[in-house]
Motif scaffolding. Structure first.
Motif, PDB file in Angstrom:
ATOM      1  N   ASP A 256       0.845  -1.196   0.000  1.00 44.20           N
ATOM      2  CA  ASP A 256       0.000   0.000   0.000  1.00 44.20           C
ATOM      3  C   ASP A 256       0.879   1.244   0.000  1.00 44.20           C
ATOM      4  OD1 ASP A 256      -2.457   1.290  -0.132  1.00 44.20           O
ATOM      5  OD2 ASP A 256      -2.625   1.501   2.039  1.00 44.20           O
TER       6      ASP A 256
ATOM      7  N   HIS B   1       0.379   5.749   0.497  1.00 43.53           N
ATOM      8  CA  HIS B   1      -0.462   6.938   0.678  1.00 43.53           C
ATOM      9  C   HIS B   1       0.418   8.174   0.654  1.00 43.53           C
ATOM     10  CE1 HIS B   1      -4.495   5.364   2.036  1.00 43.53           C
ATOM     11  NE2 HIS B   1      -3.772   4.265   2.165  1.00 43.53           N
TER      12      HIS B   1
ATOM     13  N   HIS C 127      -3.016  -1.295   6.298  1.00 42.46           N
ATOM     14  CA  HIS C 127      -3.628  -1.650   5.014  1.00 42.46           C
ATOM     15  C   HIS C 127      -2.805  -2.718   4.280  1.00 42.46           C
ATOM     16  CE1 HIS C 127      -6.021   2.407   4.738  1.00 42.46           C
ATOM     17  NE2 HIS C 127      -6.237   1.733   5.853  1.00 42.46           N
TER      18      HIS C 127
HETATM   19 MG    MG Z   1      -4.560   2.252   1.895  1.00 41.11          MG
END
Ligand code: MG
Length: 159
Positions: A8, A10, A42
């Motif tokens: 993941d 971000h 995540h």
């Molecule tokens: Mg995420």
């Protein structure tokens, strides 16, 4: 035995709290996202779901669903752990690598490991979290965001 891999990423966004593995980093900008944007949790979730072939985080907690706006990712992980166990798997171990220029993870790695181990219901000796920089390369190296890679092993036919 089943292996799973999760990834993941971000972007940073000022004015939001930074949570990594459910641990707050008060001196650093937070991450942009529909939920609390805990990028480490995540990636762990996607590794668990991947190992069990139970879909991905987006199919379980879609970012189009208002229920998950600002949601605590610890709750997502606890729910996925229940689902994976319910499907007959035991969690063997988790190994995650967090890549960012800041914050420095190492001073708080044991706190993050303990927090994840408690949510996963396994001993902390089975949970590894490693922090590293991207050596100033690419967007992550320029400090645009945080990226996480995570591997897990599940034991089949347990619990
Ligand atoms: Mg995420």
């Amino acid at each position: 035995m089943r292996i799973g891999f999760g990834y993941d990423s971000h972007r940073f966004e000022e004015g939001r709290p930074l949570l990594l593995g459910g641990v707050l980093f008060p001196d650093c900008a937070g991450l942009k996202g529909h939920s609390d944007a805990d990028v480490l949790i995540h990636a762990v979730i996607d590794a668990l779901l991947g190992a069990a072939a139970l879909g991905d985080i987006g199919s379980h907690f879609p970012d189009t669903d208002a229920r998950w706006k600002g949601a605590d990712s610890v709750r997502f992980l606890a729910s996925v752990v229940d689902e994976v166990r319910g499907a007959g798997f035991a969690i063997g171990n988790v190994d995650a690598t967090v890549i960012c220029e800041k914050p420095k993870l190492r001073p708080r790695v044991d706190e993050i490991r303990a927090n994840l181990a408690a949510i996963l219901g396994i001993d902390v000796s089975r949970v590894s979290v490693k922090g590293k920089t991207n050596e100033k390369m690419d967007d992550v190296g320029a400090g645009v965001g945080i990226e996480v890679h995570c591997a897990v092993l599940l034991d089949e036919g347990k619990e």
